[in-house]
Design an enzyme around this catalytic site. Structure first.
Site, short mmCIF file in Angstrom:
data_model
loop_
_atom_site.label_atom_id
_atom_site.label_comp_id
_atom_site.label_asym_id
_atom_site.label_seq_id
_atom_site.Cartn_x
_atom_site.Cartn_y
_atom_site.Cartn_z
N ASP A 12 0.76 -1.11 0.01
CA ASP A 12 -0.06 -0.04 -0.12
C ASP A 12 0.94 1.45 -0.18
O ASP A 12 2.15 1.28 0.42
CB ASP A 12 -0.82 -0.20 1.28
CG ASP A 12 -1.99 0.96 1.33
OD1 ASP A 12 -2.52 1.38 0.08
OD2 ASP A 12 -2.12 1.71 2.42
N ASP A 14 -0.42 4.98 0.63
CA ASP A 14 -0.85 6.15 1.54
C ASP A 14 -0.71 5.44 3.32
O ASP A 14 -1.49 4.45 3.54
CB ASP A 14 -2.08 6.61 1.33
CG ASP A 14 -2.21 7.36 0.15
OD1 ASP A 14 -1.24 7.69 -0.36
OD2 ASP A 14 -3.23 7.08 -0.56
#
Length: 217
Positions: A12, A14
């Protein structure tokens, strides 16, 4: 039975690779003229209600942050992320970036272009870049994520997930990591375990046979 030592790592962006909250805070301060001291670190996964934003206000603030402030281009990387991912890549780990950033119509070009620019600018190695919200359908052997929603959906389909420690996911069971050095150690351990499962090459008794297979009959 075929053996494959390749390990696919789903990463991922963010709040795992990039400081989303810091970049969003800077944009919200500009948009709304708020005192940055009032915008405390997020402790709940509810679209920044602790900053006094409704969900609709959050969506609009996020859209403006992406389009006006080019937030995805200007986020700071989290400490050690480039070095860690290069170490893993050099060891043969297949790095697959998986992010849900194509949220608003009319912002896709900017979101995708700024994401790719940021990855190159900060020397983040990767083999695939996937923009998708339904992460269980993107194959990886192990995932790194901070979102309680994503972690739950991945684990519901039997996926292995490392929880990247944030104040809003502390009630989620581990394995949990809080730094990229910990991620490196965990993934290298998995990779070593895979390599140990590879069959050893066969050795011919009495030396190497150089003839044709039919000569053995």
């Amino acid at each position: 039975m075929a053996f494959d030592s390749t390990l696919v790592l789903g990463v991922d962006l963010d709040a795992v690779c990039a400081d989303y909250e810091g970049a969003f805070r800077t944009s919200v301060v500009r948009q709304m003229g708020l005192d940055p001291e009032r915008l405390l670190p997020q402790t709940r996964w509810d679209a920044y209600s602790e900053w006094g934003l409704t969900f609709e206000q959050f969506e609009e603030a996020h859209r403006r942050a992406v389009l006006e402030d080019r937030m995805f281009r200007h986020m700071d990387p989290l400490p050690g992320v480039s070095e860690a991912l290069w170490r893993l890549s050099d060891e043969g780990v297949w790095i697959r970036i998986i992010t849900h950033r194509l949220i608003f119509n009319g912002a896709h070009e900017v979101s995708a272009a700024d994401t790719a620019w940021w990855l190159d600018h900060h020397r983040i190695p990767y083999r695939d870049l996937c923009f998708i919200g339904d992460k269980p359908h993107v194959g990886a052997d192990v995932y790194i994520d901070d979102s309680p929603t994503n972690i739950a959906s991945l684990r519901a389909t039997g996926r292995t997930v490392l929880v990247f420690d944030q104040s809003y996911n502390r009630d989620i069971a581990g394995p949990r990591v809080s730094a990229w050095s910990e991620i490196t150690a965990y993934v290298l351990g998995l990779l070593e375990g895979r390599r140990r499962q590879l069959p050893l090459p066969l050795e011919q008794p009495g030396g190497e046979f150089e003839g044709r297979p039919e000569d053995l009959s």
